[in-house]
Scaffold this active site. Structure first.
Site, mmCIF file in Angstrom:
data_model
loop_
_atom_site.group_PDB
_atom_site.id
_atom_site.type_symbol
_atom_site.label_atom_id
_atom_site.label_comp_id
_atom_site.label_asym_id
_atom_site.label_seq_id
_atom_site.Cartn_x
_atom_site.Cartn_y
_atom_site.Cartn_z
ATOM 1 N N ARG A 81 55.247 70.677 -7.270
ATOM 2 C CA ARG A 81 56.290 69.675 -7.042
ATOM 3 C C ARG A 81 56.571 69.610 -5.530
ATOM 4 N NH1 ARG A 81 62.414 70.801 -9.142
ATOM 5 N NH2 ARG A 81 62.014 72.694 -7.921
ATOM 6 N N ASN A 86 60.367 71.942 0.107
ATOM 7 C CA ASN A 86 58.980 71.517 -0.104
ATOM 8 C C ASN A 86 58.541 70.595 1.027
ATOM 9 O OD1 ASN A 86 58.217 72.794 -2.584
ATOM 10 N ND2 ASN A 86 59.508 71.324 -3.701
ATOM 11 N N CYS A 140 50.494 79.501 -6.053
ATOM 12 C CA CYS A 140 51.908 79.243 -6.333
ATOM 13 C C CYS A 140 52.432 80.429 -7.135
ATOM 14 C CB CYS A 140 52.052 77.944 -7.117
ATOM 15 S SG CYS A 140 53.753 77.577 -7.585
ATOM 16 N N GLY A 141 53.328 81.184 -6.532
ATOM 17 C CA GLY A 141 53.808 82.411 -7.167
ATOM 18 C C GLY A 141 54.612 82.141 -8.424
ATOM 19 N N ASN A 188 56.601 71.387 -11.425
ATOM 20 C CA ASN A 188 55.351 71.964 -10.912
ATOM 21 C C ASN A 188 54.372 71.934 -12.072
ATOM 22 O OD1 ASN A 188 56.131 73.204 -8.123
ATOM 23 N ND2 ASN A 188 57.801 73.786 -9.492
ATOM 24 N N CYS A 194 60.572 80.155 -4.720
ATOM 25 C CA CYS A 194 59.220 80.125 -4.150
ATOM 26 C C CYS A 194 58.693 81.556 -4.182
ATOM 27 C CB CYS A 194 59.238 79.583 -2.718
ATOM 28 S SG CYS A 194 57.585 79.487 -2.002
ATOM 29 N N GLY A 195 57.815 81.822 -5.123
ATOM 30 C CA GLY A 195 57.367 83.203 -5.330
ATOM 31 C C GLY A 195 56.612 83.767 -4.138
ATOM 32 N N ASN A 196 55.632 83.039 -3.634
ATOM 33 C CA ASN A 196 54.827 83.567 -2.519
ATOM 34 C C ASN A 196 55.685 83.780 -1.280
ATOM 35 O OD1 ASN A 196 52.203 83.759 -3.714
ATOM 36 N ND2 ASN A 196 52.083 81.525 -3.688
HETATM 37 N N1 API Z 1 56.912 73.589 -5.271
HETATM 38 C C1 API Z 1 57.886 74.540 -5.818
HETATM 39 C C2 API Z 1 58.471 75.432 -4.722
HETATM 40 C C3 API Z 1 57.465 76.353 -4.122
HETATM 41 C C4 API Z 1 56.766 77.167 -5.148
HETATM 42 C C5 API Z 1 55.535 77.913 -4.684
HETATM 43 N N2 API Z 1 55.174 77.772 -3.299
HETATM 44 C C6 API Z 1 55.664 79.355 -5.084
HETATM 45 O O1 API Z 1 55.054 80.221 -4.435
HETATM 46 O O2 API Z 1 56.369 79.625 -6.072
HETATM 47 C C7 API Z 1 59.026 73.777 -6.441
HETATM 48 O O3 API Z 1 59.239 72.620 -6.096
HETATM 49 O O4 API Z 1 59.703 74.349 -7.303
#
Ligand code: API
Length: 284
Positions: free
Chosen positions: A217, A69, A225-226, A198, A78-80
């Site tokens: 998060r 992060n 956010c995926g 998150n 991280c989905g995306n």
């Molecule tokens: N902030 C997320 C990670 C990235 C998630 C987001 N960019 C997605 O596409 O899922 C975490 O701390 O779990």
């Protein structure tokens, strides 16, 4: 310790969720908290929501996707970015599907159109210990969270789920009526979440559509956010607000999410974009 200076990187995004992607398979190095923060901060580096690496990690077959992060912490999902890495590997392998590893487990990506990727994000976990929560909660569809200074009864009783990372989803009537930038960080750091969380606000607009805004998060409000889209769908279905398939509309655009009944797995489908090829300067 080798440095990144002169090392190439890619800038990619998924619905505006921005990543710096670094291929470290030929020259392994450790991305620590300080380096990740420096890369992610536009004042000191290319700037992004997450730093993503392609690596060969000891004891792991195939390609490992590392995820940090913007605050420098390494996380498991991280989905995306999974769609972006899936696309990169399929282009490299000239295949229409591929697999790779993450700290939260293996992922399987499939090309479903030009720069449109589906990723099997695995099975959701709902037990309070798996979110994780700091205290026993028997029904994680409606979590009794002490809102304290937030003190907004409309926000009472969020759902929590782990989809490779921890999510807290508040179901509201209007996503634009809540100061997510204010209560997002308070919930992210709430003592109920020992690994933080998150935080999303979800407005169910039909049995197959959800409008979602996300405080990530370690990254703050992002355009998309995926994993939050996956979390919102499974939590909405558990609360009988939607079916098992929905279009999740984030600030940056739409993701299609399905929580399959036959194998309990979540399939997230959406676009990716390759925006820039760059090279780290001598100050890295
Ligand atoms: N902030 C997320 C990670 C990235 C998630 C987001 N960019 C997605 O596409 O899922 C975490 O701390 O779990």
């Amino acid at each position: 310790m080798s440095s990144l200076s002169g090392h190439p990187y890619l800038i990619m995004n998924g619905l505006g969720n921005r990543f710096v992607i670094i291929d470290l398979r030929d020259n392994p190095m450790v991305i620590d908290n300080d380096l990740a923060k420096k890369i992610a901060d536009p004042k000191t580096g290319p700037g992004c929501d997450q730093v993503i690496t392609l690596e060969h990690r000891k004891g792991i077959d195939g390609v490992f996707m590392g995820i940090w992060n913007a605050d420098g912490d390494e996380v498991g999902a991280c989905g995306n970015a999974s769609r972006c890495v899936g696309w990169l590997l399929m282009e490299e392998q000239d295949e229409s599907e591929t697999r790779f590893e993450t700290a939260s487990g293996p992922l399987h990506a499939t090309k479903v159109g030009d720069k449109r990727i589906a990723v099997d994000m695995g099975e959701p976990k709902f037990h309070w210990r798996d979110i994780p929560l700091a205290e026993q909660m028997d029904d994680t569809r409606f979590v009794d969270i002490k809102l304290g200074p937030i003190d907004n009864p409309v926000l009472w009783g969020p759902s929590t789920v782990n989809v490779g990372n921890p999510h807290c989803i508040f179901f509201v009537d209007d996503v634009n009526a809540h100061a997510l930038e204010k209560f997002g960080p308070m919930i992210e750091h709430h003592p109920l979440f020992p690994e933080r969380a998150n935080v999303s606000i979800a407005q169910v607009t039909s049995k197959h559509a959800i409008r979602l805004r996300v405080w990530e998060r370690g990254a703050g409000i992002t355009k998309a956010c995926g994993t939050a889209a996956c979390a919102a769908l499974v939590c909405a279905h558990r609360r009988r607000l939607t079916g098992r398939k929905a279009v999740i509309t984030l600030d940056g655009g739409d993701l299609a999410v399905e929580w399959r009944e036959d194998d309990n797995r979540i399939i997230m489908t959406g676009p990716i974009s390759l925006d820039e090829k760059g090279e780290f300067g001598t100050d890295f």
